[in-house]
Motif scaffolding. Structure first.
Motif, PDB file in Angstrom:
ATOM      1  N   UNK B  73      38.868  36.529  28.696  1.00  0.00           N
ATOM      2  CA  UNK B  73      39.030  38.252  29.188  1.00  0.00           C
ATOM      3  C   UNK B  73      37.344  38.258  29.123  1.00  0.00           C
ATOM      4  N   UNK B  76      36.231  37.999  32.454  1.00  0.00           N
ATOM      5  CA  UNK B  76      36.662  39.016  33.192  1.00  0.00           C
ATOM      6  C   UNK B  76      36.534  39.978  33.593  1.00  0.00           C
ATOM      7  N   UNK B  90      41.962  42.907  43.341  1.00  0.00           N
ATOM      8  CA  UNK B  90      41.570  41.478  42.168  1.00  0.00           C
ATOM      9  C   UNK B  90      42.175  41.791  40.754  1.00  0.00           C
ATOM     10  N   UNK B  93      45.769  42.769  40.380  1.00  0.00           N
ATOM     11  CA  UNK B  93      46.864  42.135  40.084  1.00  0.00           C
ATOM     12  C   UNK B  93      46.760  41.586  38.940  1.00  0.00           C
ATOM     13  N   UNK B  94      45.127  40.762  38.668  1.00  0.00           N
ATOM     14  CA  UNK B  94      44.977  40.105  37.341  1.00  0.00           C
ATOM     15  C   UNK B  94      44.885  41.143  35.836  1.00  0.00           C
ATOM     16  N   UNK B  95      44.961  41.744  36.129  1.00  0.00           N
ATOM     17  CA  UNK B  95      44.569  42.868  34.691  1.00  0.00           C
ATOM     18  C   UNK B  95      46.141  42.552  33.961  1.00  0.00           C
ATOM     19  N   UNK B  96      46.994  43.709  34.643  1.00  0.00           N
ATOM     20  CA  UNK B  96      48.252  43.717  34.198  1.00  0.00           C
ATOM     21  C   UNK B  96      48.793  42.143  33.143  1.00  0.00           C
ATOM     22  N   UNK B  97      48.046  40.834  34.329  1.00  0.00           N
ATOM     23  CA  UNK B  97      48.738  39.808  33.493  1.00  0.00           C
ATOM     24  C   UNK B  97      47.944  39.223  32.788  1.00  0.00           C
ATOM     25  N   UNK B  99      46.726  41.592  30.174  1.00  0.00           N
ATOM     26  CA  UNK B  99      47.462  41.989  29.505  1.00  0.00           C
ATOM     27  C   UNK B  99      48.615  42.313  28.883  1.00  0.00           C
ATOM     28  N   UNK B 100      49.485  41.451  29.702  1.00  0.00           N
ATOM     29  CA  UNK B 100      50.807  41.715  29.146  1.00  0.00           C
ATOM     30  C   UNK B 100      51.309  40.263  28.783  1.00  0.00           C
ATOM     31  N   UNK B 101      50.292  38.873  29.159  1.00  0.00           N
ATOM     32  CA  UNK B 101      50.681  37.831  28.731  1.00  0.00           C
ATOM     33  C   UNK B 101      48.591  37.146  28.118  1.00  0.00           C
ATOM     34  N   UNK B 102      48.315  36.518  29.157  1.00  0.00           N
ATOM     35  CA  UNK B 102      46.587  35.665  29.084  1.00  0.00           C
ATOM     36  C   UNK B 102      46.810  36.565  28.226  1.00  0.00           C
ATOM     37  N   UNK B 103      46.579  37.757  27.211  1.00  0.00           N
ATOM     38  CA  UNK B 103      45.427  37.334  26.073  1.00  0.00           C
ATOM     39  C   UNK B 103      45.915  37.095  24.551  1.00  0.00           C
ATOM     40  N   UNK B 104      47.770  37.354  25.588  1.00  0.00           N
ATOM     41  CA  UNK B 104      48.373  37.003  23.366  1.00  0.00           C
ATOM     42  C   UNK B 104      48.441  35.767  23.252  1.00  0.00           C
TER      43      UNK B 104
END
Lengths: 79, 611
Positions: B73, B76, B90, B93-97, B99-104
Motif C-alpha cells: 500500500x 501504491x 487508476x 479505481x484502485x484505492x476504494x478496493x 480501503x475496503x478490502x486489500x489493506x485489511x
C-alpha cells in the motif's frame, strides 16, 4: 476491454466471496490494525503518509459505507 | 512444528504445509475451484494440505502469509503521489478496493482461519513474510545446496522487483534489491501485452513465439526502454510505459517506437510480433546473464538458486546453465506466486524459529513437486463409476503395455497418476502424453486436444539416464525448467526451400527425429524423469523405449486452453470426454474413448475463458 490483453474488468470484489463485513471485525482487531499501521509508519519513517491516509480514509469511507462491491479493473502493479 | 504457508489475493493462490521443515503438501487453489489463476482465499488448497498431512486445523502452529500488505500500500501511495496528477483514473479505481478490502488482509485472514477452528487464537499464530523473501526462501531452502546465491525476479512484490540474497545452511539474507517501477518482469509483461497476450499468463507464449522471429528490435529496447548496466542492474524509461499511472502496460510513445498499436487478441500474429518477442527475449537473457555473471564473480559461490516469475523463463535458465559461471543451478518449480506459500512457510521454520536444514548436495526437498492430493485406486474407480465411465482395471504390466500400444499408434493419452504436481507444469502425474516421433502430434495436440494456438511447442519427458544422448544437457531437469537443443545426430537438416519459410510455416517442417517436441530452433524444454521420484512414469518411458528405441514422450498438461490442470478423477474424465484424447489411464483404470457413452461428451472447447 478485450479479454487477453492487459486489464480486464472483474465482475466481483477483488477478494471475491472472501471479503468480510465490518461487523465481522473484532474490536481488538481494529485496535491491532491501527496500532500496526502506526508502528509501520514509525519503522518505515513514513509519518508524512499519515495526512494522505487520513484523507483517503475519510473519502474512502464513503465508498465503504455504501457497502456495495468494490469493482475494480485488474491492474498488474496494483493488485 | 506444523506451519501453513499461504499465498492469496493477487493471483495464483496456494497453500503449503511444512512439518518440522519437511514439505508435506502444497497445492494451488485454481485446481479445486477450476478457475485459472484463482486469487481467492485458498480454502480448498488448505483442506487438501491438511488431508494429505493427516492433520487438523488446530494442529497448525503457525500460519504465514507470503506478502506484506502495508508495504504494498505504501508503494501504491508513493507511486500515485510521484506521478500526480497523472494516474488519477487508476487511483480512483484502485484505492476504494484497497480501503475496503486489500489493506485489511490480516483481519480477513483471521476471520477465515476462525472458520477452520474457532477455538484457536489465530492472531497469535499469524505471521507475514516479505514477497521477495518468500520467493528467495522457496528458491534456497528446498534446494540441494548448503550455500548458494539466490536471485529472484518478478513483476513486482511490495517494492522489490529483483533481489539478490545469499543462503548458507538455514540462514538466508537478502543483500540488495531493485525496486518498482524498474522491473524486468514488467518489461516482459509490457511486450506480452503489446503482442496481444494476457499479462501475467501469456508470458510463456511470448517465450514460445520468440524462436520464430529475429531480434530486430533489441537495439531499440536497449537504447530507449532499458538502461542496462554491465552488472545487470537496470532502469526503465517510464515515458514508454503506462503501468504506473494507467490501465494498460504500454502507451502511445511505445506504439510509436515499435511502429503501431498493440495487437488485439483477435488479430493475427505477424512476423513483426515474432520479431518483437525474439527481441524482448534476447534483452531478458542479456540482462539475466549480466546479473548472474556479476554475482558469480563477486561472491565466488558456485551454486545459484532462482525463483520469481522470471525464473519460469526456461530459455533464459538454459542460457545461465550453459554460460557456466555457476556450476549448478536450481530453480523452484513453483517459481511464481503460488510458490510464495511454500517460501513463506519455510521462512518461518528456518528464519523465525531457527529450524535446522539438511542439504545433501544431490536431491532437493521438493519430492519431484508431487505435493498435491492423490487418490487411492479404489477411490479412482468409485469416482469414475459415479461419472458413468466405462473402464477396465488392469495390473501394472499390462497397464504399461496397453499405454505404449496407444502411444505407438499415435493416440493422445491422458495420464492421471499419484500426487498432483505443485507449480505450473505437469510432470507426469496430471499429463497428456503423445509419441514425440510423430510429425503430426504437435498439430493434433494443439488443435484437437488442447484447443490452443498452433505455434506453441510441446515439451519432452525423457529418462534421466538417456538425456545426454538426445539433448545437449546432462544435468537433472525434473521440473521442465531448462531448455537445451536436440543433439546434432537427431536433427534433420532443412532444404533451402524450407529455410526460406517464415514464422509459423517453419513449424510444419520436421526438425529432428522427435519433431513433436523440437522447436523451430532445435530447442526443447526438457523434463528428466527419475525412477525414485516418479517410478510409474519412469517405467512407462522405459517400456516405450524398449518397444520403440525412443526414451522420449510428449508431455503436456492435462487440461485445455484456459482450464486449470485437472485435479480429480472427475476432472480428468470430463477433459477426456471433451477433447480428442483417445485413452485415459487413471490409476490402474483404462478408459477408451470408443467404449464411453457418447451422451457424456461435453462441449469443452469453449468451456473456459481463453488465457
Amino acid at each position: 476491454m478485450p479479454a487477453g490483453a492487459g486489464p480486464q474488468e472483474h465482475d466481483r470484489t477483488v477478494l471475491g466471496k472472501t471479503a468480510i463485513q465490518w461487523s465481522q471485525w473484532r474490536k481488538t482487531e481494529m485496535v491491532s490494525f491501527l496500532t500496526e499501521l502506526w508502528r509501520f509508519m514509525a519503522v518505515r519513517k513514513k509519518f508524512w503518509l499519515l495526512p494522505i491516509v487520513v484523507m483517503m480514509a475519510l473519502f474512502g469511507g464513503l465508498v465503504v459505507l455504501t457497502q456495495g462491491s468494490a469493482v475494480a479493473p485488474f491492474i498488474y502493479t496494483v493488485f | 512444528m506444523l506451519i501453513l504457508g499461504l499465498s492469496a489475493f493477487y493471483h495464483d493462490s496456494a497453500a503449503c504445509l511444512v512439518d518440522d521443515g519437511r514439505i508435506v503438501a502444497a497445492a494451488q487453489e485454481e485446481r479445486f475451484t477450476r478457475k485459472k489463476h484463482d486469487s481467492g482465499y485458498p480454502e480448498h488448497a488448505i483442506a487438501a494440505c491438511l488431508a494429505a498431512a493427516g492433520a487438523r486445523a488446530g494442529d497448525i502452529d503457525q500460519v504465514v502469509f507470503y506478502d506484506k500488505p502495508f508495504l504494498k500500500f505504501e508503494r501504491l501511495l508513493e507511486t500515485y503521489l510521484a506521478f500526480a496528477p497523472r494516474g488519477f483514473r487508476s487511483f480512483r479505481l484502485a484505492i476504494p478496493v484497497w480501503l475496503r478490502e486489500k489493506l485489511f488482509q490480516k483481519p480477513l485472514l483471521l476471520a477465515r482461519l476462525r472458520t477452520l477452528d474457532p477455538e484457536v487464537d489465530w492472531a497469535a499464530r499469524l505471521l507475514f513474510a516479505e514477497h521477495h523473501l518468500s520467493h528467495a526462501a522457496a528458491a534456497f531452502f528446498p534446494s540441494p545446496f548448503e550455500q548458494a546465491v539466490v536471485l529472484t525476479m518478478d513483476g513486482v512484490g511490495e517494492w522489490a522487483t529483483t533481489s539478490v540474497g545469499i543462503g548458507r545452511g538455514h540462514n538466508l539474507a537478502i543483500e540488495r534489491e531493485i525496486h518498482f517501477p524498474h522491473s524486468l518482469g514488467l518489461l516482459y509483461s509490457a511486450f506480452t501485452y503489446y503482442t496481444g497476450f494476457k499479462v501475467n499468463s501469456g508470458e510463456y507464449k511470448v517465450m514460445g513465439l520468440a524462436p520464430y522471429g529475429e531480434p530486430k528490435y533489441t537495439n531499440a529496447i536497449l537504447e530507449y526502454l532499458v538502461d542496462l548496466k554491465p552488472d545487470g542492474s537496470f532502469q526503465l524509461d517510464l515515458d514508454y510505459f503506462d503501468y504506473c499511472t494507467g490501465l494498460t502496460m504500454t502507451n502511445q510513445r511505445f506504439d510509436a517506437l515499435f511502429g503501431g498499436p498493440a495487437r488485439r487478441p483477435d488479430q493475427p500474429l505477424t512476423q513483426r510480433h515474432m520479431d518483437l518477442a525474439a527481441s524482448v527475449q534476447a534483452v531478458l537473457e542479456e540482462a539475466v546473464l549480466r546479473v548472474t555473471r556479476s554475482l558469480a564473480a563477486e561472491t565466488g559461490l558456485r551454486n545459484l538458486c532462482l525463483a520469481g516469475g522470471v525464473a519460469l523463463n526456461c530459455v533464459a535458465n538454459g542460457k545461465i546453465l550453459r554460460d557456466g559461471r555457476f556450476e549448478r543451478l536450481w530453480i523452484q518449480p513453483a517459481a511464481g506466486d503460488a510458490g510464495g506459500a511454500l517460501g513463506a512457510a519455510l521462512c518461518a521454520w528456518h528464519l523465525f524459529h531457527g529450524g535446522e536444514r539438511q542439504a545433501d548436495g544431490r536431491r532437493d526437498a521438493m519430492s519431484g513437486a508431487y505435493l498435491g492430493p492423490a487418490y487411492a485406486h479404489a477411490e479412482i474407480e468409485r469416482r469414475l463409476r459415479a461419472c458413468g465411465a466405462v473402464f477396465t482395471v488392469v495390473e501394472d504390466d499390462p497397464l504399461l503395455s496397453e499405454t505404449v500400444d496407444a502411444l505407438e499408434a499415435g493416440q493422445a493419452v491422458g495420464w492421471f497418476q499419484g500426487r498432483m504436481e505443485f507449480g505450473p507444469r505437469a510432470l507426469g502425474a496430471r499429463s497428456i502424453l503423445g509419441d514425440a516421433r510423430s510429425p503430426t502430434m504437435q498439430k493434433i495436440l494443439n488443435l484437437k486436444v488442447k484447443y490452443r494456438e498452433s505455434f506453441r511447442p510441446f515439451a519432452p519427458s525423457i529418462l534421466r539416464e538417456e538425456v545426454a544422448d538426445w539433448f545437449e544437457l546432462d544435468v537433472d531437469s525434473p521440473y521442465m525448467l531448462l531448455v537445451a537443443d536436440v543433439v546434432p545426430r537427431h536433427r534433420q537438416a532443412m532444404t533451402p526451400e524450407q529455410h526460406a519459410l517464415f514464422g509459423i510455416d517453419k513449424l510444419n517442417v520436421p526438425r529432428s527425429s522427435i519433431p513433436a517436441v523440437t522447436h523451430v530452433d532445435y530447442s526443447a524444454r526438457i523434463q528428466t524423469v527419475h525412477a525414485d521420484l516418479n517410478p510409474r512414469y519412469h517405467a512407462l518411458l522405459t517400456a516405450f523405449k524398449a518397444r520403440t528405441g525412443c526414451p522420449v514422450l510428449v508431455n503436456t498438461s492435462f487440461n485445455v486452453r484456459g482450464e486449470p490442470i485437472v485435479a480429480t478423477p472427475e476432472d480428468a474424465f470430463h477433459c477426456f470426454m471433451g477433447t480428442e484424447i483417445e485413452l485415459l489411464v487413471a490409476g490402474n483404470c483404462i478408459l477408451r474413448k470408443e467404449d464411453q457413452d457418447p451422451s457424456l461428451k461435453r462441449d469443452y472447447k469453449d468451456a473456459f475463458e481463453l488465457d
